[in-house]
Design a protein around this motif. Sequence first.
Motif, PDB file in Angstrom:
ATOM      1  N   UNK A   1      -7.710  37.037  32.116  1.00 17.67           N
ATOM      2  CA  UNK A   1      -6.611  36.072  32.120  1.00 17.67           C
ATOM      3  C   UNK A   1      -7.112  34.661  31.839  1.00 17.67           C
ATOM      4  N   UNK A   2      -8.225  34.283  32.460  1.00 15.28           N
ATOM      5  CA  UNK A   2      -8.781  32.938  32.249  1.00 15.28           C
ATOM      6  C   UNK A   2      -9.151  32.746  30.778  1.00 15.28           C
ATOM      7  N   UNK A   3      -9.800  33.730  30.196  1.00 18.63           N
ATOM      8  CA  UNK A   3     -10.212  33.615  28.786  1.00 18.63           C
ATOM      9  C   UNK A   3      -9.009  33.533  27.853  1.00 18.63           C
ATOM     10  N   UNK A   4      -8.010  34.368  28.099  1.00 20.78           N
ATOM     11  CA  UNK A   4      -6.821  34.347  27.234  1.00 20.78           C
ATOM     12  C   UNK A   4      -6.043  33.044  27.423  1.00 20.78           C
TER      13      UNK A   4
ATOM     14  N   UNK B   1     -13.100  30.898  38.897  1.00 22.81           N
ATOM     15  CA  UNK B   1     -13.360  32.340  38.800  1.00 22.81           C
ATOM     16  C   UNK B   1     -14.828  32.638  39.095  1.00 22.81           C
ATOM     17  N   UNK B   2     -15.716  31.838  38.512  1.00 23.09           N
ATOM     18  CA  UNK B   2     -17.153  32.042  38.726  1.00 23.09           C
ATOM     19  C   UNK B   2     -17.507  31.883  40.211  1.00 23.09           C
ATOM     20  N   UNK B   3     -16.923  30.888  40.850  1.00 21.63           N
ATOM     21  CA  UNK B   3     -17.186  30.674  42.277  1.00 21.63           C
ATOM     22  C   UNK B   3     -16.636  31.834  43.109  1.00 21.63           C
ATOM     23  N   UNK B   4     -15.474  32.363  42.717  1.00 18.59           N
ATOM     24  CA  UNK B   4     -14.909  33.495  43.451  1.00 18.59           C
ATOM     25  C   UNK B   4     -15.806  34.728  43.315  1.00 18.59           C
ATOM     26  N   UNK B   5     -16.316  34.961  42.116  1.00 14.26           N
ATOM     27  CA  UNK B   5     -17.228  36.094  41.908  1.00 14.26           C
ATOM     28  C   UNK B   5     -18.473  35.914  42.770  1.00 14.26           C
TER      29      UNK B   5
END
Length: 180
Positions: free
Chosen positions: A106-109, A81-85
């Motif tokens: 979603x990742x956090x949950x 997710x971080x890389x996509x951002x």
Amino acid sequence: MTNQIPRYGEQVMKADVIFSEEWPEYAEVHGTPVWGNATRYNHIQGLVTAQGVETDSALLAILAEVAPALLKPIMTSGALHKAAVQALDPVEGTATSVRLERIDKAVKRRNRVVHDKLNVVVMVEMDPRSGPDKRYPSLGRSEHAYLGGEPVTEESLLSDLAVQQDGTRAAVQILVDLHC
């Protein structure tokens, strides 16, 4: 390959239950743990996990298109997710930034559902007249589920699944936008 029948049926067995079976001396001293049936909770956990993998697949496809140099052989969901951002560098308030926020949620949950320990505890209400000899029957039995020490219900886990599905949809929408 031979087909094996699960020893404990179609359910996840708590390690401490198996431990007390394998080491009878432990069970004699500490007793055999009594856990409620977590099968339905484990099933939903599995669905949340599998849906999270689908989100990861879409994020990998996004990165393969826009920033293959950011891909590493092993990446956690958070790192994807971080890389996509980083690769998409969205302007705040745009459809892409809103979708990345949905994926982040979603990742956090998913991390909570996957990494926190699930326990279904059996509570037995004893008749107050019952002493150590337990001659009076119990008044009732109930099961309470906890995830990471916090109360959890099937409904809340299904809500987590809905968040995962939304995260996957958001990632696929970003992927579609890259092709349009």
